[in-house]
Design a protein around this motif. Structure first.
Motif, PDB file in Angstrom:
ATOM      1  N   GLN A   1       0.800  -1.325  -0.204  1.00 56.80           N
ATOM      2  CA  GLN A   1       0.190   0.085   0.017  1.00 56.80           C
ATOM      3  C   GLN A   1       0.946   1.109  -0.083  1.00 56.80           C
ATOM      4  O   GLN A   1       1.206   1.448   1.137  1.00 56.80           O
ATOM      5  N   ILE A   2       1.161   2.064  -1.093  1.00 54.78           N
ATOM      6  CA  ILE A   2       1.797   3.094  -1.150  1.00 54.78           C
ATOM      7  C   ILE A   2       1.091   4.256  -1.425  1.00 54.78           C
ATOM      8  O   ILE A   2       1.507   5.356  -1.181  1.00 54.78           O
ATOM      9  N   TYR A   3      -0.169   4.332  -1.999  1.00 61.46           N
ATOM     10  CA  TYR A   3      -1.162   5.564  -2.295  1.00 61.46           C
ATOM     11  C   TYR A   3      -1.690   5.880  -1.100  1.00 61.46           C
ATOM     12  O   TYR A   3      -2.168   5.108  -0.229  1.00 61.46           O
ATOM     13  N   ARG A   4      -1.440   7.134  -0.773  1.00 64.94           N
ATOM     14  CA  ARG A   4      -1.969   7.775   0.575  1.00 64.94           C
ATOM     15  C   ARG A   4      -2.297   9.146   0.459  1.00 64.94           C
ATOM     16  O   ARG A   4      -1.695   9.744  -0.512  1.00 64.94           O
ATOM     17  N   ARG A   5      -2.614   9.911   1.591  1.00 65.70           N
ATOM     18  CA  ARG A   5      -2.930  11.336   1.499  1.00 65.70           C
ATOM     19  C   ARG A   5      -2.397  11.875   2.779  1.00 65.70           C
ATOM     20  O   ARG A   5      -2.366  11.465   3.759  1.00 65.70           O
ATOM     21  N   LEU A   6      -1.763  13.072   2.432  1.00 73.29           N
ATOM     22  CA  LEU A   6      -0.983  13.747   3.515  1.00 73.29           C
ATOM     23  C   LEU A   6      -1.700  15.233   3.650  1.00 73.29           C
ATOM     24  O   LEU A   6      -1.814  15.902   2.510  1.00 73.29           O
ATOM     25  N   GLN A   7      -2.179  15.694   4.668  1.00 71.82           N
ATOM     26  CA  GLN A   7      -2.591  16.988   4.811  1.00 71.82           C
ATOM     27  C   GLN A   7      -1.698  18.201   5.250  1.00 71.82           C
ATOM     28  O   GLN A   7      -1.046  17.663   6.471  1.00 71.82           O
ATOM     29  N   TRP A   8      -1.671  19.004   4.901  1.00 68.85           N
ATOM     30  CA  TRP A   8      -0.629  20.054   5.262  1.00 68.85           C
ATOM     31  C   TRP A   8      -1.633  21.258   5.817  1.00 68.85           C
ATOM     32  O   TRP A   8      -1.753  22.235   5.199  1.00 68.85           O
TER      33      TRP A   8
ATOM     34  N   ARG B   1      -4.778  23.533   6.160  1.00 74.91           N
ATOM     35  CA  ARG B   1      -5.776  23.595   5.293  1.00 74.91           C
ATOM     36  C   ARG B   1      -4.917  24.369   3.870  1.00 74.91           C
ATOM     37  O   ARG B   1      -5.625  24.616   2.773  1.00 74.91           O
ATOM     38  N   LEU B   2      -3.718  24.352   4.097  1.00 76.51           N
ATOM     39  CA  LEU B   2      -3.009  24.751   2.699  1.00 76.51           C
ATOM     40  C   LEU B   2      -2.742  23.720   1.633  1.00 76.51           C
ATOM     41  O   LEU B   2      -3.109  24.383   0.538  1.00 76.51           O
ATOM     42  N   ALA B   3      -2.628  22.516   2.038  1.00 72.90           N
ATOM     43  CA  ALA B   3      -2.190  21.801   0.898  1.00 72.90           C
ATOM     44  C   ALA B   3      -2.805  20.324   1.384  1.00 72.90           C
ATOM     45  O   ALA B   3      -2.389  19.770   2.161  1.00 72.90           O
ATOM     46  N   SER B   4      -3.248  19.395   0.327  1.00 71.10           N
ATOM     47  CA  SER B   4      -3.477  18.207   0.271  1.00 71.10           C
ATOM     48  C   SER B   4      -2.634  17.316  -0.739  1.00 71.10           C
ATOM     49  O   SER B   4      -2.820  17.844  -1.858  1.00 71.10           O
ATOM     50  N   PHE B   5      -1.683  16.507  -0.315  1.00 75.48           N
ATOM     51  CA  PHE B   5      -0.827  15.866  -0.935  1.00 75.48           C
ATOM     52  C   PHE B   5      -1.480  14.340  -1.408  1.00 75.48           C
ATOM     53  O   PHE B   5      -1.591  13.460  -0.475  1.00 75.48           O
ATOM     54  N   HIS B   6      -1.810  14.148  -2.726  1.00 73.64           N
ATOM     55  CA  HIS B   6      -2.525  13.007  -2.818  1.00 73.64           C
ATOM     56  C   HIS B   6      -1.442  12.125  -3.497  1.00 73.64           C
ATOM     57  O   HIS B   6      -1.054  12.111  -4.672  1.00 73.64           O
ATOM     58  N   MET B   7      -0.624  11.257  -3.010  1.00 75.10           N
ATOM     59  CA  MET B   7       0.527  10.363  -3.474  1.00 75.10           C
ATOM     60  C   MET B   7      -0.023   8.998  -4.083  1.00 75.10           C
ATOM     61  O   MET B   7      -0.698   8.275  -3.286  1.00 75.10           O
ATOM     62  N   MET B   8       0.454   9.063  -5.400  1.00 71.75           N
ATOM     63  CA  MET B   8      -0.294   7.827  -6.220  1.00 71.75           C
ATOM     64  C   MET B   8       0.542   6.733  -6.464  1.00 71.75           C
ATOM     65  O   MET B   8       1.703   6.766  -6.383  1.00 71.75           O
ATOM     66  N   ASP B   9      -0.200   5.514  -6.863  1.00 71.85           N
ATOM     67  CA  ASP B   9       0.725   4.427  -7.320  1.00 71.85           C
ATOM     68  C   ASP B   9       0.070   4.289  -8.774  1.00 71.85           C
ATOM     69  O   ASP B   9      -0.801   3.644  -9.013  1.00 71.85           O
ATOM     70  N   THR B  10       1.148   4.552  -9.853  1.00 71.88           N
ATOM     71  CA  THR B  10       0.629   4.225 -11.212  1.00 71.88           C
ATOM     72  C   THR B  10       1.329   2.980 -11.852  1.00 71.88           C
ATOM     73  O   THR B  10       1.386   2.762 -12.907  1.00 71.88           O
ATOM     74  N   ARG B  11       1.980   2.000 -11.030  1.00 70.16           N
ATOM     75  CA  ARG B  11       2.262   0.937 -11.424  1.00 70.16           C
ATOM     76  C   ARG B  11       1.730  -0.479 -10.858  1.00 70.16           C
ATOM     77  O   ARG B  11       1.371  -1.183 -11.912  1.00 70.16           O
ATOM     78  N   GLN B  12       1.371  -0.519  -9.749  1.00 70.11           N
ATOM     79  CA  GLN B  12       0.813  -1.864  -9.038  1.00 70.11           C
ATOM     80  C   GLN B  12      -0.568  -2.196  -9.622  1.00 70.11           C
ATOM     81  O   GLN B  12      -0.830  -3.501  -9.575  1.00 70.11           O
ATOM     82  N   TYR B  13      -1.319  -1.092 -10.164  1.00 69.31           N
ATOM     83  CA  TYR B  13      -2.551  -1.593 -10.489  1.00 69.31           C
ATOM     84  C   TYR B  13      -3.022  -1.439 -11.805  1.00 69.31           C
ATOM     85  O   TYR B  13      -4.067  -1.476 -12.320  1.00 69.31           O
ATOM     86  N   ARG B  14      -2.210  -0.830 -12.556  1.00 68.24           N
ATOM     87  CA  ARG B  14      -2.404  -0.453 -14.023  1.00 68.24           C
ATOM     88  C   ARG B  14      -2.559  -1.742 -14.988  1.00 68.24           C
ATOM     89  O   ARG B  14      -2.037  -2.839 -14.533  1.00 68.24           O
ATOM     90  N   ASP B  15      -3.410  -1.487 -15.890  1.00 73.95           N
ATOM     91  CA  ASP B  15      -3.548  -2.419 -17.082  1.00 73.95           C
ATOM     92  C   ASP B  15      -1.963  -2.513 -17.754  1.00 73.95           C
ATOM     93  O   ASP B  15      -1.364  -1.614 -17.808  1.00 73.95           O
TER      94      ASP B  15
END
Length: 525
Positions: free
Chosen positions: A298-305, A307-321
């Motif tokens: 599990q590498i995709y996750r979200r970090l809040q800074w 109310r300034l920023a929300s970082f949506h960290m993604m995984d574009t390898r493990q679940y792709r076609d």
């Protein structure tokens, strides 16, 4: 902390100067007093408003062929200390964890109960040995709109192709947060992948295919003092791309299914992927929620800074076609347009779209791996020539994500990207075929730390005239420095004059900004 004191911290990391000794070690488990076990440095990561992950890995001999760093085959007690100040006069937390041989003697300390928005310092001890000190920064409280965040992002550090000077210069910029967007290490055996002008140093060991070789490769990279300086100056948010496992892999499909016994079947590739993921976790400041389960992580996750920023960290390898029509550039590949194709997988896509709807952040930032904007190499209106490995190979998936932030009325959507070894600044649209389609977001693409070797410095690329939404390009090595405030996000493309020699200088090639509530990139002075 003032600039001069931070600079002293960076300098101490470079020379191996240890901090003030810790309290006496009580555990009978010790390593030899003759050899420093902290050869791989320290790191922190995934900061929240009340805590952060602290990391180290013990290694007496980082290049030991076993991948275990020359450590004894027994547990070792590692003490840690956290303070408000770099001299550790005001210690706020002490404790110990056991570094076990089955985890390559790595330690992940998940702290909580600290104060939001604060700067802390940390260090470790084994026996009489004290690690270098690291600095970390916590996110603001959830309700707080912070006045600013200094953030840097980087990708693609092929050790053979150059020196990691860009990491050192990044540390000297003193960011409060670092995003690494993949290709932290490369899998090739020595000389198998040459940069421009040849390689300046060699990988140790064979191609990484099993746990021992992945551990050894990570240890070789972590042993680099410039990389250690960047890890020790700020917390990191990390995601992997392909080379942490195998070039251009897609879910259970490796790059070349006939290459060797590790890639010839999906089952054997899963074994390779499990080894890669275990070594990746052992060597990164990740939370326990990212501990791999065999070939899954599990590498995709979200970090809040705040109310300034929300970082949506993604995984574009493990679940792709699997890539359509092959891994590379292809002309008129209709399969890439299939509505069912996904680069994120259904679950991650839902998570992302729900995150857009729930977000109250001033800036929503997607930290991901591969080129997001359309980039068509063909000038003809009825012929496309695009990369199958990036989002162009998953056009429907890209449209759903982009339309998702439009429908959710995301205030300021920003995509951060690595992978392509060049700097880019792009405007984003839902429909790139319609010249009148509105701009709905922005993409900032960092070049590589070293990969492909020294660039030629060019700022003209053949695809740009037929892709007017691609605003900036440069062929240089380096990273991107950003300053995020409630009113704007500014990006400085920081470039190194040479990675073929050590100690290169850094300069800003160009700067762009996005103003709050205004779609599209603007050149900044």
């Amino acid at each position: 902390m003032d600039v001069s004191r931070r600079s002293l911290l960076i300098g101490a990391l470079g020379t191996g100067i240890a901090a003030v000794p810790l309290i006496a070690e009580a555990s009978p488990l010790r390593v030899s007093a003759r050899t420093d076990p902290f050869t791989l440095g320290v790191a922190s990561g995934d900061p929240t408003a009340d805590g952060v992950v602290l990391w180290t890995r013990l290694a007496l001999n980082p290049l030991d062929e076993s991948g275990l760093g020359g450590m004894p085959n027994r547990p070792v007690s590692v003490r840690y200390e956290v303070a408000d100040d770099e001299k550790f006069r005001r210690v706020v937390r002490r404790g110990a964890q056991v570094a076990r041989p089955e985890s390559a003697h790595s330690v992940h300390v998940e702290l909580s109960g600290l104060r939001p928005g604060r700067e802390y310092y940390y260090r470790f001890r084994v026996g009489t040995h004290v690690s270098p000190a690291g600095r970390t920064v916590l996110a603001p409280a959830g309700h707080e709109l912070a006045s600013g965040l200094s953030m840097a992002f980087a990708s693609c550090s092929q050790l053979e192709h150059g020196w990691f000077t860009a990491y050192r210069r990044m540390a000297e910029d003193q960011p409060d947060l670092v995003l690494h967007l993949g290709d932290y290490q490369y899998e090739y055996k020595a000389g198998a992948y040459e940069g421009r002008g040849g390689n300046v140093r060699d990988h140790a060991g064979p191609e990484t295919v099993d746990l021992a070789s992945y551990r050894l490769r990570h240890a070789q990279y972590k042993n680099d003092p410039d990389l250690q300086a960047a890890h020790a100056i700020a917390p990191w948010l990390v995601v992997f791309d392909d080379h942490e496992v195998d070039n251009n892999w897609a879910d259970e499909v490796p790059e070349n299914t006939k290459a060797d016994e590790w890639n010839d079947t999906a089952a054997r590739f899963r074994v390779r992927r499990a080894a890669a993921f275990k070594a990746y976790y052992e060597n990164m400041p990740l939370r326990h929620s990212s501990i791999p389960n065999g070939p899954d992580m599990q590498i995709y996750r979200r970090l809040q800074w705040g109310r300034l920023a929300s970082f949506h960290m993604m995984d574009t390898r493990q679940y792709r076609d699997d890539q359509a029509c092959g891994d590379s550039w292809q002309k008129n590949c209709d399969a890439r347009l299939d509505e069912s194709r996904t680069i994120t997988g259904p679950r991650q896509e839902r998570w992302l779209l729900e995150g857009f709807k729930a977000s109250r952040a001033r800036w929503d930032i997607l930290g991901q791996q591969v080129f997001f904007a359309e980039k068509d190499r063909n000038a003809s209106a009825d012929i496309t020539d695009v990369s199958m490995d990036g989002w162009d190979g998953y056009a429907a998936s890209r449209r759903r994500i982009t339309q998702g932030w439009v429908d959710a009325r995301v205030r300021n959507p920003i995509v951060l990207t690595g992978d392509v070894h060049r700097n880019w600044a792009n405007d984003l649209k839902v429909d790139y075929r319609d010249p009148s389609a509105p701009v709905v977001g922005s993409e900032l693409v960092c070049t590589s730390i070293t990969s492909t070797g020294d660039g030629d410095g060019s700022t003209v690329e053949p695809t740009m005239p037929t892709n007017p939404h691609l605003k900036f390009y440069s062929d240089d090595r380096g990273y991107v420095r950003t300053r995020i405030t409630p009113g704007a996000m500014r990006a400085d493309f920081r470039v190194i004059d040479s990675v073929a020699t050590q100690g290169g200088s850094v300069s800003t090639k160009a700067s762009y900004q996005v103003l709050d509530g205004q779609r599209g990139l603007q050149r900044a002075l």
